[in-house]
Motif scaffolding. Structure first.
Motif, PDB file in Angstrom:
ATOM      1  N   ASP A  48       0.740  -1.306   0.081  1.00 26.26           N
ATOM      2  CA  ASP A  48       0.040   0.068  -0.187  1.00 26.26           C
ATOM      3  C   ASP A  48       0.918   1.387  -0.130  1.00 26.26           C
ATOM      4  N   VAL A  49       0.245   2.451   0.100  1.00 21.27           N
ATOM      5  CA  VAL A  49       1.099   3.809  -0.079  1.00 21.27           C
ATOM      6  C   VAL A  49       0.871   4.343   1.192  1.00 21.27           C
ATOM      7  N   SER A  50       2.168   4.965   2.003  1.00  9.38           N
ATOM      8  CA  SER A  50       1.967   5.798   3.032  1.00  9.38           C
ATOM      9  C   SER A  50       2.945   7.020   2.891  1.00  9.38           C
ATOM     10  N   GLY A  51       2.123   8.278   2.401  1.00 10.05           N
ATOM     11  CA  GLY A  51       2.977   9.278   2.014  1.00 10.05           C
ATOM     12  C   GLY A  51       3.532   9.154   0.768  1.00 10.05           C
ATOM     13  N   ASN A  52       4.844   9.168   0.573  1.00  6.60           N
ATOM     14  CA  ASN A  52       5.634   8.687  -0.557  1.00  6.60           C
ATOM     15  C   ASN A  52       6.410   7.416  -0.854  1.00  6.60           C
ATOM     16  N   SER A  53       5.867   6.549   0.228  1.00  7.07           N
ATOM     17  CA  SER A  53       6.506   5.240   0.399  1.00  7.07           C
ATOM     18  C   SER A  53       5.419   4.192   0.246  1.00  7.07           C
ATOM     19  N   THR A  54       6.045   3.134  -0.288  1.00  4.27           N
ATOM     20  CA  THR A  54       5.068   1.850  -0.228  1.00  4.27           C
ATOM     21  C   THR A  54       5.526   1.117   0.921  1.00  4.27           C
ATOM     22  N   LEU A  56       4.756  -2.578   3.201  1.00  2.74           N
ATOM     23  CA  LEU A  56       3.885  -3.959   3.019  1.00  2.74           C
ATOM     24  C   LEU A  56       2.716  -3.855   4.013  1.00  2.74           C
ATOM     25  N   VAL A  57       1.635  -4.607   3.459  1.00  8.98           N
ATOM     26  CA  VAL A  57       0.155  -4.647   4.185  1.00  8.98           C
ATOM     27  C   VAL A  57      -0.001  -6.027   4.373  1.00  8.98           C
ATOM     28  N   PRO A  58      -1.247  -6.494   5.076  1.00  8.60           N
ATOM     29  CA  PRO A  58      -1.527  -7.811   5.053  1.00  8.60           C
ATOM     30  C   PRO A  58      -2.004  -8.383   3.939  1.00  8.60           C
ATOM     31  N   ASN A  59      -1.957  -9.456   3.518  1.00  9.24           N
ATOM     32  CA  ASN A  59      -2.463 -10.046   2.313  1.00  9.24           C
ATOM     33  C   ASN A  59      -3.910 -10.392   2.506  1.00  9.24           C
ATOM     34  N   THR A  60      -5.079  -9.458   2.331  1.00  9.38           N
ATOM     35  CA  THR A  60      -6.423  -9.479   2.363  1.00  9.38           C
ATOM     36  C   THR A  60      -6.864  -9.190   1.022  1.00  9.38           C
ATOM     37  N   GLN A  61      -8.162  -9.648   0.776  1.00 10.15           N
ATOM     38  CA  GLN A  61      -8.881  -9.174  -0.547  1.00 10.15           C
ATOM     39  C   GLN A  61      -9.252  -8.001  -0.664  1.00 10.15           C
ATOM     40  N   ALA A  72      -1.244   5.871 -13.942  1.00 15.96           N
ATOM     41  CA  ALA A  72       0.155   6.282 -13.973  1.00 15.96           C
ATOM     42  C   ALA A  72       0.428   7.513 -13.367  1.00 15.96           C
ATOM     43  N   ALA A  73      -0.479   8.296 -13.293  1.00 14.42           N
ATOM     44  CA  ALA A  73      -0.363   9.743 -12.633  1.00 14.42           C
ATOM     45  C   ALA A  73      -0.402   9.393 -11.115  1.00 14.42           C
ATOM     46  N   ASN A  74      -0.894   8.561 -10.848  1.00 14.48           N
ATOM     47  CA  ASN A  74      -1.114   8.392  -9.317  1.00 14.48           C
ATOM     48  C   ASN A  74      -1.330   6.788  -8.797  1.00 14.48           C
ATOM     49  N   PRO A  75      -0.091   6.184  -8.815  1.00 17.55           N
ATOM     50  CA  PRO A  75      -0.063   4.791  -8.322  1.00 17.55           C
ATOM     51  C   PRO A  75      -0.475   4.640  -6.864  1.00 17.55           C
ATOM     52  N   THR A  76      -1.224   3.601  -6.782  1.00 18.83           N
ATOM     53  CA  THR A  76      -1.661   3.544  -5.117  1.00 18.83           C
ATOM     54  C   THR A  76      -1.204   2.227  -4.694  1.00 18.83           C
ATOM     55  N   GLY A  77       0.069   1.797  -4.852  1.00 18.60           N
ATOM     56  CA  GLY A  77       0.457   0.776  -4.658  1.00 18.60           C
ATOM     57  C   GLY A  77       0.783  -0.504  -5.270  1.00 18.60           C
ATOM     58  N   ASN A  78       0.894  -1.751  -5.180  1.00 19.24           N
ATOM     59  CA  ASN A  78       1.115  -2.825  -5.879  1.00 19.24           C
ATOM     60  C   ASN A  78       0.847  -4.086  -5.324  1.00 19.24           C
ATOM     61  N   VAL A  79       0.713  -5.277  -6.389  1.00 19.14           N
ATOM     62  CA  VAL A  79       0.861  -6.421  -5.745  1.00 19.14           C
ATOM     63  C   VAL A  79       1.787  -7.207  -6.592  1.00 19.14           C
ATOM     64  N   SER A 244      10.308   2.840   1.231  1.00 23.73           N
ATOM     65  CA  SER A 244      11.291   3.307   2.164  1.00 23.73           C
ATOM     66  C   SER A 244      10.567   2.985   3.894  1.00 23.73           C
ATOM     67  N   LEU A 245       9.746   2.370   3.819  1.00 22.71           N
ATOM     68  CA  LEU A 245       9.282   2.098   5.084  1.00 22.71           C
ATOM     69  C   LEU A 245       8.783   0.636   5.290  1.00 22.71           C
ATOM     70  N   GLY A 246       9.236  -0.051   6.594  1.00 22.07           N
ATOM     71  CA  GLY A 246       8.780  -1.147   7.058  1.00 22.07           C
ATOM     72  C   GLY A 246       9.809  -2.476   6.674  1.00 22.07           C
ATOM     73  N   VAL A 247       9.354  -3.532   6.734  1.00 24.50           N
ATOM     74  CA  VAL A 247      10.144  -4.702   6.392  1.00 24.50           C
ATOM     75  C   VAL A 247      10.500  -4.752   4.911  1.00 24.50           C
ATOM     76  N   GLY A 248      11.944  -5.083   4.975  1.00 25.45           N
ATOM     77  CA  GLY A 248      12.430  -5.135   3.430  1.00 25.45           C
ATOM     78  C   GLY A 248      12.600  -4.001   2.576  1.00 25.45           C
ATOM     79  N   ALA A 249      12.545  -2.780   3.277  1.00 25.94           N
ATOM     80  CA  ALA A 249      12.574  -1.516   2.675  1.00 25.94           C
ATOM     81  C   ALA A 249      13.904  -1.209   2.197  1.00 25.94           C
ATOM     82  N   ASP A 250      13.879  -0.866   0.848  1.00 31.02           N
ATOM     83  CA  ASP A 250      15.338  -0.459   0.235  1.00 31.02           C
ATOM     84  C   ASP A 250      15.404   0.988  -0.040  1.00 31.02           C
ATOM     85  N   GLY A 251      14.507   1.705  -0.215  1.00 32.76           N
ATOM     86  CA  GLY A 251      14.479   3.205  -0.484  1.00 32.76           C
ATOM     87  C   GLY A 251      14.575   3.151  -2.066  1.00 32.76           C
TER      88      GLY A 251
END
Length: 297
Positions: A48-54, A56-61, A72-79, A244-251
């Protein structure tokens, strides 16, 4: 004369209403009903997105659907499909899929397997020069990276030995949108805006071959309307995000947005509610006029 004018107005209004009724398409919008499957159906991550960072969030539907609603102008995260592809002991025979509805059709996006890359039709071959998708794609990769023809075989073997094909098989799907008029389906792939920097610690010699600022997406296998394509891009726009945030963040991850397109089937035309009401209103006026005329007689 009065009745003739009224008929003209009503006739014109109905013609406009019917014309609009015919040309207004359905609002297909984004992918709906997204579900995860495949032979490695649990091997995925949701960002998910928090500010300018992606992040990790729980794997839920709910989270799957939420992060795919951007553009393209406003990505909201990814799977990320087949998220363990860069780990040791990775089983390259299995895949992870994302399936949903776009417009009136089903679409499936999948990670790639060794068979997808290395099949020649009769066997699997990892050799440079084999007639398979791995060689077709890598030659395009090398050309985009600015490699001379004499370096391509060496670079291919470096890429292969550093698990480059596995690393390119786990697409991060950020959105799936359809143009209501043309039917074009645009798929966003989150990746590195500068892939040379990504490969520098993995394979320094291979990275030295790549031009500065080199861009390449991961590959996604797409099945839609009984046709399967392998989609990828060598041109990115800045996503405005990074992991840039949380587990596995590499910036650096998710800093580039790679958009790929397939020709889709335009969704079935459906009238806007306002047009339906307008046509019904005109029809009501027409019926009233007829009743009035009978009463006058």
């Amino acid at each position: 004369m009065k009745m003739t004018f009224q008929k003209l107005v009503i006739g014109a209004s109905m013609a406009i209403g019917v014309s609009a009724l015919a040309i207004v398409p359905a609002q297909a919008g984004t992918l709906t009903g997204a579900t995860i499957g495949g032979t490695a159906s649990s091997d995925y991550l949701i960002y998910d997105v928090s500010g300018n960072s992606t992040v990790l969030v729980p794997n839920t539907q709910t989270n799957i659907q939420k992060v795919l609603d951007g553009n393209a102008a406003n990505p909201t995260g990814n799977v990320e499909l087949r998220a363990s592809s860069e780990g040791s002991g990775f089983d390259f025979t299995k895949n992870t899929t994302l399936t949903g509805q776009i417009g009136d059709k089903s679409i499936t996006l999948s990670s790639l397997t060794a068979t997808d890359w290395f099949s020649t039709g009769s066997e699997l071959s990892t050799n440079y020069g084999a007639k398979n998708f791995a060689n077709t794609w890598f030659n395009e990769f090398a050309k985009a990276a600015g490699l001379g023809a004499n370096l391509i075989p060496t670079a291919y073997n470096m890429f292969l030995s550093s698990n480059g094909f596995q690393r390119s098989s786990d697409p991060n799907i950020s959105y799936v949108n359809q143009n209501d008029i043309t039917g074009d389906i645009k798929i966003g792939l989150a990746g590195h805006f500068d892939l040379k920097e990504y490969y520098r610690p993995i394979s320094p010699l291979l990275a030295s071959f790549l031009k500065t600022g080199f861009q390449a997406s991961e590959v996604v296998k797409v099945t839609y309307n009984d046709k399967t394509d392998f989609l990828y891009s060598f041109s990115a726009t800045k996503s405005g995000l990074s992991n840039s945030l949380g587990v596995g963040a590499d910036g650096k991850s998710h800093s580039g947005n790679y958009e790929v397109t397939i020709q889709g089937v335009p969704p079935t035309a459906v009238p806007e509610p306002s047009i339906i009401l307008g046509v019904l209103g005109v029809a009501g006026v027409f019926a009233t006029q007829r009743k009035f005329k009978k009463a006058s007689i």
